[in-house]
Design a protein around this motif. Structure first.
Motif, short mmCIF file in Angstrom:
data_model
loop_
_atom_site.label_atom_id
_atom_site.label_comp_id
_atom_site.label_asym_id
_atom_site.label_seq_id
_atom_site.Cartn_x
_atom_site.Cartn_y
_atom_site.Cartn_z
N ASP A 87 32.56 49.88 52.60
CA ASP A 87 31.91 48.78 51.76
C ASP A 87 30.55 49.03 51.31
O ASP A 87 29.80 49.65 52.27
CB ASP A 87 32.11 47.38 52.44
N ARG A 126 49.21 37.50 51.56
CA ARG A 126 48.20 37.82 52.65
C ARG A 126 46.87 37.04 51.86
O ARG A 126 46.62 37.59 50.89
CB ARG A 126 48.06 39.01 53.02
N HIS A 155 37.88 51.55 55.84
CA HIS A 155 39.20 50.57 56.04
C HIS A 155 39.98 50.79 54.69
O HIS A 155 39.58 50.97 53.72
CB HIS A 155 38.31 49.57 56.58
N TYR A 205 46.80 38.70 48.50
CA TYR A 205 47.34 39.80 48.19
C TYR A 205 48.95 39.37 48.31
O TYR A 205 49.44 39.04 49.05
CB TYR A 205 47.31 40.86 49.50
O1 LIG Z 1 41.09 42.02 52.69
C1 LIG Z 1 40.82 42.62 53.54
O2 LIG Z 1 41.21 42.58 54.66
C2 LIG Z 1 39.71 43.61 53.33
C3 LIG Z 1 39.08 43.67 51.88
C4 LIG Z 1 38.10 44.64 51.68
O3 LIG Z 1 38.07 45.64 52.44
C5 LIG Z 1 37.13 44.44 51.02
O4 LIG Z 1 36.99 43.26 50.28
O5 LIG Z 1 36.09 45.19 50.90
#
Ligand SMILES: O=C(O)CCC(=O)C(=O)O
Ligand SMILES: [Fe+2]
Length: 799
Positions: free
Chosen positions: A138, A201, A191, A127
């Motif tokens: 997910d 990141r 999330h 990121y």
């Molecule tokens: O990068 C992250 O901390 C989470 C990524 C995420 O939620 C995903 O790939 O489903």
């Protein structure tokens, strides 16, 4: 993972542990992971911008699942992605680190201990500034997928928080700049990743897959099945050692000792009498034991823990001054008096009391001993003494969360201290695999083991008896001494005879002290010696005597009194009693000879005489017990000793004279004493015949040299041996004066030695005393008296 099974067991039995959270976070050092990416190579951690840009060059715009579709929509998710086929994870510590993380995650999420978690790489995500992932859930790509593990690689960045939410609660995770952070959450949690505001990141996302080690339906499922599985695992894995840092013992643990929470008395300890949570836990364990092929008993344990502890220091009073004990007048005391109210300054600061307000640091040491347990068949119990090794201990409640029955605090003592000792009484469920039941119980209480072995011998199961007996070897030690151990010794002798296997028989008999042997063992001793031979018997006797000079606490002098009787019965018994009697006498003589030599070197007469006299009594018993050959050897050795040995020989003759029947002329023993009596008479006659010292003769025997090269001892001897010199003034420094003081004291010379404290160095003043004459006179009188007694009680046979 030797500890795994025990920990899981403790958790399974601890109800509170079973309520898990929806998400958790674990940190690990960065060096635990080596990560390589195709086209970039190994990623140096923490990650910096130039390498991260190389990563982005290899990445694609991430997609996300929406229903059946996979989309790339930067208004929902904006991040770079590298697929798992291009990533290699490794490093020497990686597997261990990951399995540790997964264990912690399993526990925190409240998954049952029988579940094993696996993590499968899903994607490497980068990121950059402004990139994010909106709230989502997910998709579960696999039936066994239970959640997601997000591994954040260390990097400098701001923003990019991971927010996980469940049932109205949310947790925010931030990555570390230096370390690896692992965030795990259940698959049903929503999330999101907040926009990154600076830096990069980088995360590695992994699917968390759960597998049951044993399907629930196989053994009926539920906690009992889980527990039973843990038991099987515990007894299959090699025992873990506390401080071996990854070098486990090769053998599995013998037992599992699960500590209960309440206190019980011996009488109050029973499966139906357990209190509170103990009742449920013990019942579950007992059922699980049944399923896992284990035996379970209840036991009483004594626990001691030593903690590094800090007192609630710095107590200030109302005005901010350090508080003091009422009568403390020490100006420099900063409140230590409160820790040591009645101690002298610097005195040992050890005291008992209630220290529940002390702050505990590290656990320095602990010790658990089982003192009593029930029999597996439930019929009563038995006293035992069994230390519990680290690898066998299991508890849902830590000792420190219980109330100790005693505590002792020791203040700082220079090189140790500030320690708090705590003692607890706890009950325990003790389990072992049924097929190892014999060894597990034998180690704790040997009487039952011998009874069982005898049982097998009685029913003709010889091979079984031998195998079981051999299994005792690692722990069959210190079976005791004296009357208390006598019945055990009898049982061991009979089993030893029955086994017909020399080494095993020797092992069974070895750990007894010689003081255990009495006349009632004679028939069995003669039999066992006849069976295994004289060399074997000599070895066994050597074991019973133990290393020369070893302190056993047993009363050997009293036992030696019984030696003549024991040897007589042994020699008369069927079998080969003499094979035991002869080495018994020889070993006893060897120890005595050593002590005799020791006493002969002692200069102080009153002490030496007392020691020699006691030894004389012992010597008489040994001589009376000896066979003809041994008696000869002994008398020859004794006759070769210097005159001082008469201080031992005469008491020996006095002891023997009290039992004239035992030392009749003509018998081998009689001849031995006769020969000693003759020897003493000759020496005494010679002493009495020596001319009386002339009134002007001040000469003394030389004291000898302490070591070659000593320049003081020869000067001392010159003074001592001089016929005319009575005094000597000797200017000597302190250490040198000390040397002469101690030489004179040790040899108990008739010389006074004082220091005149004038000038430098001070002067040592030596003066021969009148004891030069009076001592010699007293010796002469004693010799005359002894000679008269000897001629009366041991008259030479006429002819
Ligand atoms: O990068 C992250 O901390 C989470 C990524 C995420 O939620 C995903 O790939 O489903
Ligand atoms: Fe996600």
């Amino acid at each position: 993972m030797g500890q795994g099974a025990r920990k899981q067991l403790a958790e399974l039995l601890d109800d509170s542990e079973r309520r898990g959270d929806f998400s958790t976070r674990v940190e690990m050092p960065a060096h635990a992971l080596r990560i390589e990416v195709d086209g970039v190579g190994e990623l140096p951690l923490p990650l910096r911008a130039p390498v991260t840009r190389k990563l982005i060059a290899q990445a694609r715009q991430a997609r996300f699942g929406l229903g059946e579709q996979t989309l790339a929509d930067t208004s929902v998710r904006d991040t770079w992605e590298i697929t798992p086929d291009r990533i290699t994870l490794g490093g020497p510590d990686w597997q261990r680190t990951l399995s540790g993380v997964l264990d912690a995650v399993r526990t925190a999420l409240g998954l049952p201990p029988t579940t094993v978690l696996r993590a499968e790489p899903h994607a490497l995500l980068v990121y950059g500034k402004g990139q994010f992932f909106l709230p989502h859930q997910d998709s579960e790509k696999d039936d066994s997928m239970v959640g997601t593990l997000v591994v954040s690689l260390p990097s400098h960045h701001t923003g990019g928080e991971l927010v996980v939410e469940h049932a109205g609660r949310s947790i925010t995770y931030r990555a570390s700049r230096e370390r690896l952070t692992f965030a795990a959450f259940y698959a049903d949690c929503r999330h999101e990743v907040k926009p990154v505001t600076s830096g990069y990141r980088i995360t590695l996302t992994m699917n968390l897959l759960a597998e049951r080690v044993r399907p629930a339906d196989e053994t009926g499922g539920g906690p009992v099945a889980d527990l039973s599985h843990c038991l099987t695992e515990h007894f299959a894995q090699s025992a873990e050692q506390r401080y071996s840092y990854g070098h486990p013992k090769a053998t599995p643990p013998n037992r599992l000792v699960y500590l209960l929470d309440h206190e019980y008395t011996q009488r109050g300890l029973g499966w139906d009498l357990l209190k509170g949570a103990d009742a449920t836990r013990a019942a579950l364990l007992r059922q699980a034991a049944g399923q896992a092929g284990c035996e379970a008993v209840l036991a009483l344990a004594e626990v001691r823990e030593t903690w590094d502890a800090v007192p609630p220091y710095d107590r200030y009073d109302y005005y901010g001054d350090v508080e003091h004990f009422d009568d403390c007048e020490d100006e420099e005391c900063e409140g230590e008096c409160l820790l040591d109210p009645d101690g002298e300054p610097g005195a040992e600061r050890r005291r008992s009391g209630d220290f529940s307000d002390y702050e505990l640091g590290d656990l320095i040491d602990d010790e658990i001993t089982l003192g009593w347990w029930t029999r597996p068949d439930g019929n009563g119990g038995e006293q035992i003494s069994l230390p519990v090794p680290y690898a066998e201990v299991c508890a849902s409640t830590d000792n420190k969360d219980l109330t100790p029955y005693q505590s002792e605090y020791e203040g700082y003592m220079g090189n140790y201290g500030n320690t708090l000792d705590r003692w607890y009484r706890r009950a325990a469920v003790v389990l072992w695999p049924r097929q190892r039941s014999f060894a597990a119980r034998a180690e704790a209480g040997s009487e039952g083991a011998l009874r069982e072995l005898q049982g097998h011998l009685d029913t003709g199961e010889l091979e079984l008896a031998r195998t079981r007996a051999r299994s005792l070897a690692p722990f069959w030690k210190h079976q005791g001494s004296g009357a208390a151990a006598a019945p055990l010794f009898t049982a061991a002798l009979r089993v030893a005879v029955g086994l017909g296997e020399a080494d095993t028989a020797a092992m069974l008999l070895a750990p007894f002290g010689v003081e255990t042997l009495s006349e009632r063992h004679a028939p069995d001793l003669a039999e066992v010696a006849a069976q295994y031979g004289r060399t074997w018997a000599r070895g066994a006797v050597g074991n019973w005597f133990g290393p020369v000079g070893a302190y056993t606490g047993a009363d050997r002098a009293t036992w030696l009194e019984s030696l003549p009787g024991l040897c007589a019965v042994l020699r008369a018994a069927d079998g080969d009693g003499d094979a035991v009697a002869t080495p018994l006498v020889e070993e006893a003589w060897q120890a005595t000879e050593e002590r005799l030599t020791g006493w002969l070197g002692i200069g102080r007469e009153p002490e030496r005489r007392a020691g020699m006299e006691r030894l004389g009594t012992t010597l008489a018993h040994i001589l009376r017990a000896a066979g003809p050959e041994t008696a000869d050897t002994l008398t020859t050795a004794l006759r070769g000793l210097p005159d001082t040995a008469l201080e031992c020989l005469l008491p020996a003759l006095r002891t023997a004279a009290r039992r004239p029947a035992a030392v009749r002329d003509g018998t081998p023993v009689g001849r031995a004493f006769r020969s000693l009596a003759d020897h003493c008479e000759a020496r005494l006659t010679a002493a009495v015949a020596r001319p009386v010292r002339a009134a002007d003769d001040w000469s003394l025997a030389p004291a000898g040299t302490c070591r070659s090269g000593c320049d003081l001892c020869p000067d001392l001897d010159a003074f001592l041996t001089s016929r005319t010199r009575r005094d000597m003034e000797w200017p000597l420094a302190k250490d040198r004066r000390h040397h002469i003081h101690s030489r004179i004291d040790l040899a108990d010379l008739p010389v006074s030695h004082t220091t005149r404290r004038q000038g430098r160095p001070y002067t040592l003043v030596l003066t021969k005393t009148n004891a030069v004459f009076t001592g010699e006179q007293a010796t002469r009188v004693r010799a005359e008296t002894d000679l008269a007694w000897l001629r009366e009680k041991w008259p030479r046979p006429r002819g």
